[in-house]
Design an enzyme around this catalytic site. Structure first.
Site, PDB file in Angstrom:
ATOM      1  N   LYS A 246       0.857  -1.194   0.000  1.00  0.00           N
ATOM      2  CA  LYS A 246       0.000   0.000   0.000  1.00  0.00           C
ATOM      3  C   LYS A 246       0.894   1.246   0.000  1.00  0.00           C
ATOM      4  CE  LYS A 246      -3.429   2.905   0.543  1.00  0.00           C
ATOM      5  NZ  LYS A 246      -4.305   3.235  -0.606  1.00  0.00           N
TER       6      LYS A 246
ATOM      7  N   CYS B 258      -2.302   9.700  -6.730  1.00  0.00           N
ATOM      8  CA  CYS B 258      -3.413   9.446  -5.810  1.00  0.00           C
ATOM      9  C   CYS B 258      -4.496  10.504  -6.019  1.00  0.00           C
ATOM     10  CB  CYS B 258      -2.959   9.465  -4.356  1.00  0.00           C
ATOM     11  SG  CYS B 258      -4.398   9.312  -3.266  1.00  0.00           S
TER      12      CYS B 258
HETATM   13  O1  RRO Z   1      -5.737   5.610  -0.909  1.00  0.00           O
HETATM   14  C1  RRO Z   1      -6.396   5.985  -1.906  1.00  0.00           C
HETATM   15  O2  RRO Z   1      -7.444   6.648  -1.793  1.00  0.00           O
HETATM   16  C2  RRO Z   1      -5.967   5.706  -3.280  1.00  0.00           C
HETATM   17  C3  RRO Z   1      -4.677   5.886  -3.726  1.00  0.00           C
HETATM   18 BR1  RRO Z   1      -3.262   6.365  -2.613  1.00  0.00          BR
HETATM   19  C4  RRO Z   1      -4.391   5.685  -5.096  1.00  0.00           C
HETATM   20  O3  RRO Z   1      -3.248   5.846  -5.573  1.00  0.00           O
HETATM   21  N1  RRO Z   1      -5.403   5.318  -5.911  1.00  0.00           N
HETATM   22  C5  RRO Z   1      -6.656   5.150  -5.465  1.00  0.00           C
HETATM   23  O4  RRO Z   1      -7.562   4.821  -6.256  1.00  0.00           O
HETATM   24  N2  RRO Z   1      -6.928   5.320  -4.131  1.00  0.00           N
END
Ligand code: RRO
Length: 311
Positions: A46, A129
């Protein structure tokens, strides 16, 4: 005998499949399941920030017709947690460590920590993100992207790639590729979710996720054409040394095949992994092998990037 091997920057993968960052990779117990899954050639952790984060509040992931919408807001256990995990397991498979600082300073500080650590795998710098309130997706800002990569490569010497958002214009494919080609990147991963979609629940006339008034990143089947376009467009423009991880819309072996046909070296699975669990990797591999057998292929190199166009 069919093989599904691939390599990036001198790392050899027994299989082309891995999880997409964010899915099944927040805790050691989830990561263990990917690590041990038959058919997964690697894993990515993650996206990490310097310190642990709870992420956005309320319902933040929902299924929708043909996919998913999320606004997780970068919940993660902090860089040290994922560094410890990957260093502990890096002799088992080549692994990807994802980082996503909320500022340039955070990204640089985390990369300095990784540089100074015993981590010897690949870093995926997430420049895309879509879900942190007030923080635009970095890789939509071409000048900032170049500036970050300039600073990163002034000191970072381990293998590094970037996670990109989807681009939707041929001029933007040209512009991002021109920037990326100026740096010694090991790979790019394309695409992150399609940012800031909105889904309405017809029963209640409400949005389906709580953060940001219901706006969130789209994944799953619905994003496959956008993902393939980005894989293909970048493969046509990037130096051959920059490998491609294709992400988006993979639910069956044909989807994996299509990503490779468009030029992907590895293929990652997000929404379908969320719904089906790590057993999906074996199913996808079996379906991919069946398609290859029908076509008389033994190796992925025999069709990687060989998409045909019409006269
Ligand atoms: O954690 C998120 O909301 C998230 C991330 Br970091 C990302 O790179 N892509 C996404 O769809 N959600």
């Amino acid at each position: 005998m069919t093989t599904l091997t691939a390599s990036i920057a001198g790392f050899d993968f027994d299989n082309v499949l891995l999880n997409a960052a964010g899915v099944y990779c927040q805790t050691a117990s989830e990561l263990d399941q990917i690590l041990e899954a038959s058919g997964a050639g690697s894993l990515v952790t993650k996206s990490a920030t310097p310190a642990e984060r709870d992420g956005n509040a309320g319902v933040r992931f929902a299924e929708m017709p043909l996919g998913s919408i999320n606004s997780m807001g970068l919940p993660n256990l902090g860089l040290d947690y994922y560094l410890d995990y990957t260093i502990t397991h890096q002799d088992e498979k080549p692994l990807f460590l994802s980082i996503a600082g909320l500022t340039k300073a955070d990204n640089l500080a985390m990369l300095r920590d990784v540089q100074d650590s015993d981590f010897n795998g690949l870093v995926e710098l997430n420049l895309s993100c879509p879900n942190v309130p007030g923080k635009p997706q970095t890789a939509y800002d071409f000048d900032t992207t170049r500036e970050i990569l300039n600073e990163v490569f002034s000191f970072y010497t381990k293998p590094l790639g970037v996670k990109l958002p989807p681009y939707f214009d041929i001029a933007h494919f040209d512009m991002i590729a021109e920037i990326l080609n100026d740096f010694p990147l090991a790979f790019v991963n394309t695409i992150n979710s399609i940012g800031n979609g909105l889904v309405v629940d017809p029963e209640t006339d409400t949005v389906v996720i709580a953060p940001k008034g219901g706006f969130g990143g789209l994944g799953g089947e619905i994003v496959k054409p956008t993902a393939l376009a980005n894989v293909r467009a970048l493969r046509q423009r990037l130096r051959p040394e920059i490998k491609i991880i294709g992400t988006g819309g993979v639910t069956n072996g044909r989807d994996v095949y299509d990503h490779i046909l468009c030029g992907a070296d590895l293929v990652s699975v997000g929404t379908s992994l969320y719904f089906e669990g790590p057993a999906i990797f074996e199913r996808l591999n079996n379906e991919l092998i069946a398609i290859m057998a029908e076509k008389g292929y033994n190796h992925l190199d025999e069709f990687r990037g060989r998409l045909q166009t019409l006269a």
